[in-house]
Design a protein around this motif. Structure first.
Motif, PDB file in Angstrom:
ATOM      1  N   ILE A  95       3.921  -2.292  -5.730  1.00 53.04           N
ATOM      2  CA  ILE A  95       4.083  -2.716  -4.398  1.00 53.04           C
ATOM      3  C   ILE A  95       4.123  -1.460  -3.512  1.00 53.04           C
ATOM      4  O   ILE A  95       5.012  -0.626  -3.496  1.00 53.04           O
ATOM      5  N   ALA A  96       3.587  -1.645  -2.254  1.00 52.19           N
ATOM      6  CA  ALA A  96       3.358  -0.676  -1.325  1.00 52.19           C
ATOM      7  C   ALA A  96       3.217  -1.049   0.038  1.00 52.19           C
ATOM      8  O   ALA A  96       2.387  -2.309   0.221  1.00 52.19           O
ATOM      9  N   THR A  97       3.461  -0.641   0.998  1.00 49.62           N
ATOM     10  CA  THR A  97       3.231  -0.971   2.465  1.00 49.62           C
ATOM     11  C   THR A  97       2.557   0.264   3.233  1.00 49.62           C
ATOM     12  O   THR A  97       3.013   1.417   3.011  1.00 49.62           O
ATOM     13  N   CYS A 117      -4.345  -3.843  16.918  1.00 47.58           N
ATOM     14  CA  CYS A 117      -3.227  -3.371  16.661  1.00 47.58           C
ATOM     15  C   CYS A 117      -3.277  -1.953  16.180  1.00 47.58           C
ATOM     16  O   CYS A 117      -2.131  -1.410  16.084  1.00 47.58           O
ATOM     17  N   GLY A 118      -4.299  -1.604  15.472  1.00 45.59           N
ATOM     18  CA  GLY A 118      -4.453  -0.405  14.950  1.00 45.59           C
ATOM     19  C   GLY A 118      -3.244  -0.006  13.840  1.00 45.59           C
ATOM     20  O   GLY A 118      -3.106  -0.848  12.735  1.00 45.59           O
ATOM     21  N   PRO A 119      -2.591   1.148  14.152  1.00 50.41           N
ATOM     22  CA  PRO A 119      -1.678   1.482  13.014  1.00 50.41           C
ATOM     23  C   PRO A 119      -0.267   0.469  12.881  1.00 50.41           C
ATOM     24  O   PRO A 119       0.426   0.583  12.161  1.00 50.41           O
ATOM     25  N   ASP A 120      -0.148  -0.576  14.172  1.00 45.85           N
ATOM     26  CA  ASP A 120       0.977  -1.379  14.139  1.00 45.85           C
ATOM     27  C   ASP A 120       0.349  -2.633  13.199  1.00 45.85           C
ATOM     28  O   ASP A 120       1.236  -3.545  13.053  1.00 45.85           O
ATOM     29  N   ALA A 121      -0.694  -2.759  12.719  1.00 47.63           N
ATOM     30  CA  ALA A 121      -1.182  -3.453  11.631  1.00 47.63           C
ATOM     31  C   ALA A 121      -1.021  -2.959  10.188  1.00 47.63           C
ATOM     32  O   ALA A 121      -1.671  -2.061   9.641  1.00 47.63           O
ATOM     33  N   LEU A 122       0.177  -3.557   9.472  1.00 51.70           N
ATOM     34  CA  LEU A 122       0.447  -2.964   8.182  1.00 51.70           C
ATOM     35  C   LEU A 122       0.100  -4.082   7.091  1.00 51.70           C
ATOM     36  O   LEU A 122       0.090  -5.351   7.236  1.00 51.70           O
ATOM     37  N   ALA A 123      -0.137  -3.664   5.749  1.00 53.19           N
ATOM     38  CA  ALA A 123      -0.615  -4.557   4.951  1.00 53.19           C
ATOM     39  C   ALA A 123       0.533  -4.168   3.680  1.00 53.19           C
ATOM     40  O   ALA A 123       0.523  -3.061   3.233  1.00 53.19           O
TER      41      ALA A 123
END
Length: 427
Positions: free
Chosen positions: A255-257, A300-306
């Motif tokens: 698991i990672a974000t 969102c650029g870097p504000d879109a996290l997965a």
């Protein structure tokens, strides 16, 4: 990056239809701010809004009303969106995002007809009584309709700088006139929070009828991360959470974000379409999910996290997280059910891991939105009720009761299949 505030009167000149006199007669003169009451404006593209002042009104808990997300909604919903603004000598005093929903709109969970039908079938407070006062088919009675407060699910609202009743009255009146002049059959706020008392009071006073539509959930992120989070549960629940984490770890799931990567979007889209298909939205396609994910990344650029779960290098689960100031918004998700088997991947990915990651990043709240209330509450979320408010000329005509049609699984979402919510995907 925010664009500078622009003069709506200039920016809109070539981008809208001929103005409606009822919405524009109080516009200030080109020479400066008018001495007349605050001026109403209608803007057809979020790019032409006074973005800095609009975002200031939206604040930290309304990520989906921030201008960058309005850009995403415009480009992916297929709906005609318009923004009502009220400007005074100090700038933007109030604002209201609207979208036109028709019978072809694929966002079923954001349409008044399908929301009312589903809530009536589930016996939610006030829904059956309201549906009984509408003639014939709910789609014919309510669509096309004006959906107000944003194209998102949960906490749809009117932005108001000072909380003045007059600001809300002016904006609601403008929205209603716009709907009437265009022949729309209803005006709706689909998910008004129970604590949004100013808007609820105003809508009731203006003759809107309401019913309970959903629950909204969020989690306060403890500064101590997962260890502190765990102390908020009973001993029995702590043991269960520990067993769930061990099961995921022992299965070899990683698991990672990290920031959303374009290369992962096709797989995420496939997984989300699988999740939505499981909950009745079989018409939803991976291409639609991919378009939203791509547009979210662009906005969102870097504000879109997965947040991703990988097994033997293959992605078997994901969640899209939108970062807005010090809040995280869990927006979309998907899972490979065959690979996941009975692993508690939903809880590990969306709660245990996410609490750790959010605390490390300095986030204070994770917003989980609507749907799967029992699962979210069981993992520490707080909640509040959401209420739909409807205005339609059909009310008050003495129409007799009618039977609410039973929805087909292929066209109507289940109570946990909302399009941009994090739902519990377990069998």
């Amino acid at each position: 990056m925010h664009t500078p505030d622009v003069d709506i009167r200039t920016a809109e000149r070539d981008d809208r239809r001929p103005p409606s006199p009822s919405l524009t007669h109080e516009q200030p003169t080109p020479g400066g701010v008018s001495a007349l009451p605050p001026a109403l404006g209608v803007v057809r593209r979020a790019a032409h809004l006074p973005r800095t002042s609009w975002d200031r009104l939206a604040g930290p808990d309304n990520a989906y009303l921030a201008t960058r997300w309005l850009d995403v909604a415009e480009d992916t919903s297929g709906a005609a969106m318009r923004y009502l603004t009220l400007t005074d000598g100090e700038g933007l005093a109030g604002a209201l995002a609207t979208a036109v929903a028709d019978a072809d709109a694929p966002w079923l969970a954001g349409r008044p007809d399908t929301v009312l039908r589903l809530c009536a079938e589930e016996g939610r407070q006030g829904a059956q009584e309201l549906a009984a006062d509408l003639p014939g088919d709910l789609t014919d009675a309510l669509l096309p309709g004006l959906v107000c407060g944003g194209r998102h699910l949960g906490r749809t609202t009117l932005l108001n700088r000072d909380g003045h009743d007059a600001t809300g009255e002016r904006l609601l009146g403008a929205a209603e006139r716009m709907a009437d002049e265009e022949g729309l059959r209803s005006v709706a706020f689909l998910h008004v929070d129970e604590h949004d008392t100013a808007l609820r009071t105003l809508l009731t006073r203006r003759g809107y009828r309401s019913f309970h539509s959903e629950g909204y959930h969020w989690l306060l992120v403890p500064q101590g991360g997962f260890a502190e989070y765990l102390t908020g549960f009973s001993a029995h629940r702590r043991r269960r959470i520990g067993a769930e984490r061990r099961a995921v770890r022992d299965a070899g799931v990683q698991i990672a974000t990290a920031p959303l990567e374009p290369a992962d979007i096709p797989r995420f889209a496939e997984l989300e379409a699988t999740l939505l298909g499981k909950y009745g939205m079989s018409a939803w396609t991976p291409a639609r999910s991919a378009a939203i994910l791509e547009r979210a990344l662009g906005a969102c650029g870097p504000d879109a996290l997965a947040a991703t779960a990988r097994l033997d290098g293959e992605i078997i689960g994901f969640a899209l997280i939108v970062v807005h100031q010090d809040r995280w918004f869990a927006h979309r998700a998907g899972f490979d059910y065959a690979a996941q088997r009975r692993l508690p991947l939903y809880f590990e990915l969306l709660f245990y891991h996410l609490v750790e990651a959010a605390a490390q990043a300095g986030a204070t709240i994770i917003h989980y939105g609507t749907g799967s209330g029992a699962a979210k509450t069981s993992r520490g979320c707080l909640g509040s009720g959401q209420y739909t408010y409807l205005r339609t000329a059909a009310f008050g005509r003495g129409v007799g009761p009618h039977r609410v049609p039973v929805s087909r699984a292929s066209t109507t979402p289940s109570s946990r299949s909302m399009e941009n919510d994090i739902t519990d995907p377990r069998t």
